[in-house]
Every structure is written in structure tokens, then in C-alpha cells.
Write a protein that holds these residues in place. Structure first.
Motif, PDB file in Angstrom:
ATOM      1  N   TYR A  30       0.831  -1.209   0.000  1.00 25.77           N
ATOM      2  CA  TYR A  30       0.000   0.000   0.000  1.00 25.77           C
ATOM      3  C   TYR A  30       0.859   1.251   0.000  1.00 25.77           C
ATOM      4  O   TYR A  30       0.448   2.318  -0.456  1.00 25.77           O
ATOM      5  CB  TYR A  30      -0.934   0.004   1.213  1.00 25.77           C
ATOM      6  CG  TYR A  30      -0.291   0.490   2.492  1.00 25.77           C
ATOM      7  CD1 TYR A  30      -0.444   1.811   2.899  1.00 25.77           C
ATOM      8  CD2 TYR A  30       0.476  -0.370   3.281  1.00 25.77           C
ATOM      9  CE1 TYR A  30       0.156   2.269   4.066  1.00 25.77           C
ATOM     10  CE2 TYR A  30       1.074   0.075   4.434  1.00 25.77           C
ATOM     11  CZ  TYR A  30       0.916   1.393   4.826  1.00 25.77           C
ATOM     12  OH  TYR A  30       1.513   1.845   5.977  1.00 25.77           O
ATOM     13  N   ILE A  33       1.686   3.859  -3.081  1.00 28.31           N
ATOM     14  CA  ILE A  33       0.916   5.032  -3.511  1.00 28.31           C
ATOM     15  C   ILE A  33       1.673   6.335  -3.288  1.00 28.31           C
ATOM     16  O   ILE A  33       1.308   7.361  -3.868  1.00 28.31           O
ATOM     17  CB  ILE A  33      -0.451   5.097  -2.795  1.00 28.31           C
ATOM     18  CG1 ILE A  33      -0.272   5.299  -1.292  1.00 28.31           C
ATOM     19  CG2 ILE A  33      -1.282   3.873  -3.088  1.00 28.31           C
ATOM     20  CD1 ILE A  33      -1.580   5.522  -0.557  1.00 28.31           C
ATOM     21  N   LYS A  37       2.088  10.604  -4.831  1.00 30.58           N
ATOM     22  CA  LYS A  37       1.833  11.669  -3.869  1.00 30.58           C
ATOM     23  C   LYS A  37       3.106  12.470  -3.624  1.00 30.58           C
ATOM     24  O   LYS A  37       4.213  12.009  -3.938  1.00 30.58           O
ATOM     25  CB  LYS A  37       1.357  11.083  -2.528  1.00 30.58           C
ATOM     26  CG  LYS A  37      -0.064  10.564  -2.515  1.00 30.58           C
ATOM     27  CD  LYS A  37      -0.359   9.852  -1.204  1.00 30.58           C
ATOM     28  CE  LYS A  37      -1.842   9.588  -1.043  1.00 30.58           C
ATOM     29  NZ  LYS A  37      -2.580  10.749  -0.544  1.00 30.58           N
ATOM     30  N   ILE A  45       1.119   8.897   4.859  1.00 30.11           N
ATOM     31  CA  ILE A  45       0.860   8.478   3.482  1.00 30.11           C
ATOM     32  C   ILE A  45      -0.474   8.999   2.974  1.00 30.11           C
ATOM     33  O   ILE A  45      -0.572   9.561   1.879  1.00 30.11           O
ATOM     34  CB  ILE A  45       0.906   6.936   3.386  1.00 30.11           C
ATOM     35  CG1 ILE A  45       2.337   6.426   3.646  1.00 30.11           C
ATOM     36  CG2 ILE A  45       0.425   6.456   2.014  1.00 30.11           C
ATOM     37  CD1 ILE A  45       2.477   4.924   3.628  1.00 30.11           C
ATOM     38  N   TRP A  46      -1.531   8.838   3.775  1.00 31.20           N
ATOM     39  CA  TRP A  46      -2.854   9.240   3.306  1.00 31.20           C
ATOM     40  C   TRP A  46      -3.042  10.745   3.353  1.00 31.20           C
ATOM     41  O   TRP A  46      -3.814  11.302   2.558  1.00 31.20           O
ATOM     42  CB  TRP A  46      -3.941   8.551   4.137  1.00 31.20           C
ATOM     43  CG  TRP A  46      -3.960   7.076   3.936  1.00 31.20           C
ATOM     44  CD1 TRP A  46      -3.564   6.112   4.810  1.00 31.20           C
ATOM     45  CD2 TRP A  46      -4.367   6.387   2.753  1.00 31.20           C
ATOM     46  NE1 TRP A  46      -3.699   4.870   4.265  1.00 31.20           N
ATOM     47  CE2 TRP A  46      -4.195   4.997   2.993  1.00 31.20           C
ATOM     48  CE3 TRP A  46      -4.850   6.799   1.510  1.00 31.20           C
ATOM     49  CZ2 TRP A  46      -4.494   4.039   2.052  1.00 31.20           C
ATOM     50  CZ3 TRP A  46      -5.146   5.836   0.560  1.00 31.20           C
ATOM     51  CH2 TRP A  46      -4.980   4.476   0.833  1.00 31.20           C
ATOM     52  N   GLY A  47      -2.334  11.432   4.244  1.00 31.86           N
ATOM     53  CA  GLY A  47      -2.501  12.878   4.351  1.00 31.86           C
ATOM     54  C   GLY A  47      -1.715  13.682   3.347  1.00 31.86           C
ATOM     55  O   GLY A  47      -1.987  14.870   3.135  1.00 31.86           O
ATOM     56  N   TRP A  50      -1.990  14.391  -3.452  1.00 28.34           N
ATOM     57  CA  TRP A  50      -1.793  13.641  -4.688  1.00 28.34           C
ATOM     58  C   TRP A  50      -1.137  14.540  -5.740  1.00 28.34           C
ATOM     59  O   TRP A  50      -1.484  15.720  -5.857  1.00 28.34           O
ATOM     60  CB  TRP A  50      -3.126  13.143  -5.231  1.00 28.34           C
ATOM     61  CG  TRP A  50      -3.759  12.059  -4.404  1.00 28.34           C
ATOM     62  CD1 TRP A  50      -4.656  12.205  -3.388  1.00 28.34           C
ATOM     63  CD2 TRP A  50      -3.539  10.650  -4.526  1.00 28.34           C
ATOM     64  NE1 TRP A  50      -4.996  10.987  -2.866  1.00 28.34           N
ATOM     65  CE2 TRP A  50      -4.329  10.014  -3.544  1.00 28.34           C
ATOM     66  CE3 TRP A  50      -2.747   9.868  -5.364  1.00 28.34           C
ATOM     67  CZ2 TRP A  50      -4.356   8.639  -3.385  1.00 28.34           C
ATOM     68  CZ3 TRP A  50      -2.771   8.496  -5.209  1.00 28.34           C
ATOM     69  CH2 TRP A  50      -3.559   7.886  -4.237  1.00 28.34           C
TER      70      TRP A  50
END
Length: 299
Positions: A30, A33, A37, A45-47, A50
Motif C-alpha cells: 500500500y 501510492i 503523492k 501516506i494518506w494525508g 496527490w
């Protein structure tokens, strides 16, 4: 379920290996990604925002990348041509040794370098190639040649990497081929001997064809890492003088990603390398299946 319970010991062993790959190989996927980004450690990672294919565009616009890519391709091509057949040749030669004790002695001696770290192995290589104290230059001088500073000349670096790789891994790599040779029906050898076949003819017409499926599978798997290099080997042998011919993708990722903290960019480099490796495996497997009429291949 009855079959699983009947072979429960084997399934337990399988589950251990399966758990290893899930936790350490597939679980971290995962994180790929971050190649899409602009990764920031504090945001996670998610914050992190992109950026799409920005890092891939940057990758192909970087002039140094094409030099590094060509170094990687050339080095791995040399390894495929010279290092890949070496364990096969060694296994064929060992299989012809009739004295069991001598055969085991040679095998054990050839296996040992595999268990030596590249830190030690690289130190030995540098010492042996030293222009003042190295045994290689001592032999050259004995034959009337001038000493050569091997580690200080970029044109020798790839050859040094290939030869040191062969010396370290040839014994370990020969195990699977030697096992395949041991599975050949002895009656084939006996029948060929009765028919007057020489040792060389038995090797060419019996031994090599018998282990060809194993060779094909190992070749396909080796192509999967065609853009990968032995990082430990390269990083311990390379120096600023040999960067022009020795700097490969793995050392580039280490330098740019870990030392310059460009995590997203180097993740894009790694993803590019993995995609190329997958494409090579698929192409090689398709080719082998066609040539062997479906008898060899990974699937």
C-alpha cells in the motif's frame, strides 16, 4: 477438509511461508501510492497531497537516470551472460566426479563464500586487486606486466562485479542444478554408455536436456530482477571514480531517497523497476512456453 486434515503438517508449513509473504511482501504494497503523492512524513501516506504522475515525468526528464539505467542494464546483461551459466557448468562438472569424498569437498568449498557478507567479500576483492599488495598485480608483475589500479579505473568495475559475484555465488547457485542432475534416471546413462556414447555426448544429449526445465524456470526468475542489482555488493565496491559505470538504480535510490529524503521520487523509480521486471517475466515465460511447447514455464 479431509485432505487438509490428512496433510495438516504440510499446510502448517505452507501457512508459515504464506504469512511471511503477506506481512513482509504484500502488506507493505500500500506504501507504493506515495509514488503518486508528494509524501511528507508529518502528514503520513494518506494525508500527503496527490500529484499524479509528476514523479514519473521527473524521472524520465532527469539526465542522470538514463546513464544509471544503461549502467544497470549492461551490468545485469553481463551477469545473465556470464554469471547465470556458471552454476550450471559447475553442477555438470561435479556430477561427473565419481569420488564421493572429493565431490563433497569441492561442493563445501564452493558453498562457503555464499555465507560471507559482501562487506567482507568486497574488502577481500579490494585487497586482492590492490596495485601494491594485491596478489593479482603480483602475478601480473611476475609475468612482466605493470601493476593495474583496478578499483581506480571505471572500465574495470563491471568486470570486477561480475567475477566477484561468480566467485561468491557459483557454489550456492549450483545446488538446484545438482539436485536436478541427481534425479536423472541412471538407466539412461548406462544405456548411453553401452551404446558407446562418450562422457561429453552423455552430458550434451542426456544431462543438459534433463535439467532444461529447471534452467528455464531459473532463467525466467532471474529476468524478474533484471533492473535490480546486488545493492550490498555495489555499495561496498563502488567509489567516486567508478560512479560513471558503476552507479545503478539501487545505489541511485539509496542516495536520492535515503540521503536526500526524496521518498516519493524514489518510490516512482522502484515502481518503474518492478513493472519492467514483471513485463520481462511475462515475456520470458511466454517465450519459454512457446519454445518448449508448453512443457516448461512458471505456469
Amino acid at each position: 477438509m479431509r485432505t487438509i486434515w490428512k496433510h495438516r503438517e504440510l499446510f502448517v508449513l505452507f501457512l508459515i511461508a504464506f504469512a511471511f509473504f503477506v506481512v513482509f511482501k504484500y502488506g507493505p504494497l500500500y506504501g507504493v501510492i506515495i509514488a503518486f503523492k508528494d509524501f511528507r512524513i508529518m502528514d503520513g501516506i494518506w494525508g500527503s497531497p496527490w500529484v499524479g504522475l509528476k514523479h514519473f515525468y521527473e524521472l524520465f526528464r532527469t539526465p542522470d537516470f538514463y546513464r544509471i539505467l544503461s549502467n544497470t542494464l549492461l551490468l545485469n546483461l553481463y551477469l545473465i551472460v556470464f554469471a547465470f551459466p556458471s552454476p550450471i557448468v559447475l553442477a555438470l562438472l561435479l556430477h561427473e566426479v565419481k569420488k564421493y569424498a572429493f565431490q563433497r569437498l569441492i561442493q563445501t568449498t564452493m558453498y562457503l563464500p555464499h555465507f560471507v557478507s559482501w562487506v567482507i567479500m568486497a574488502g577481500l576483492v579490494i585487497y586482492f586487486l590492490s596495485p601494491t599488495t594485491g596478489i593479482v598485480n603480483y602475478v601480473l608483475q611476475w609475468f612482466g606486466f605493470k601493476p593495474i589500479f583496478f578499483m581506480g579505473q571505471k572500465e574495470y568495475f563491471r568486470g570486477i562485479v561480475v567475477v566477484s559475484n561468480i566467485l561468491k555465488e557459483i557454489g550456492w547457485g549450483s545446488i538446484i542444478y545438482f539436485a536436478a542432475l541427481s534425479g536423472i534416471n541412471p538407466e539412461l546413462q548406462e544405456a548411453a554408455t553401452v551404446d558407446g556414447a562418450s562422457r561429453w555426448q552423455r552430458i550434451v544429449h542426456i544431462n543438459i536436456p534433463s535439467i532444461m526445465p529447471t534452467i528455464a524456470i531459473m532463467f525466467i526468475l532471474s529476468l524478474g530482477g533484471f533492473l535490480s542489482s546486488n545493492f550490498e555488493q555495489i555499495i561496498n565496491l563502488i567509489n567516486p571514480v567508478t560512479y560513471e559505470t558503476g552507479d545503478v538504480i539501487d545505489t541511485y535510490v539509496y542516495r536520492v531517497g535515503l540521503q536526500q529524503f526524496q521518498y516519493s521520487y524514489t518510490a516512482a523509480v522502484g515502481l518503474f523497476k518492478s513493472i519492467v521486471g514483471l513485463a520481462l517475466i511475462l515475456a520470458a515465460n511466454w517465450t519459454v512456453l512457446k519454445l518448449s511447447k508448453g512443457e516448461s514455464g512458471l505456469w
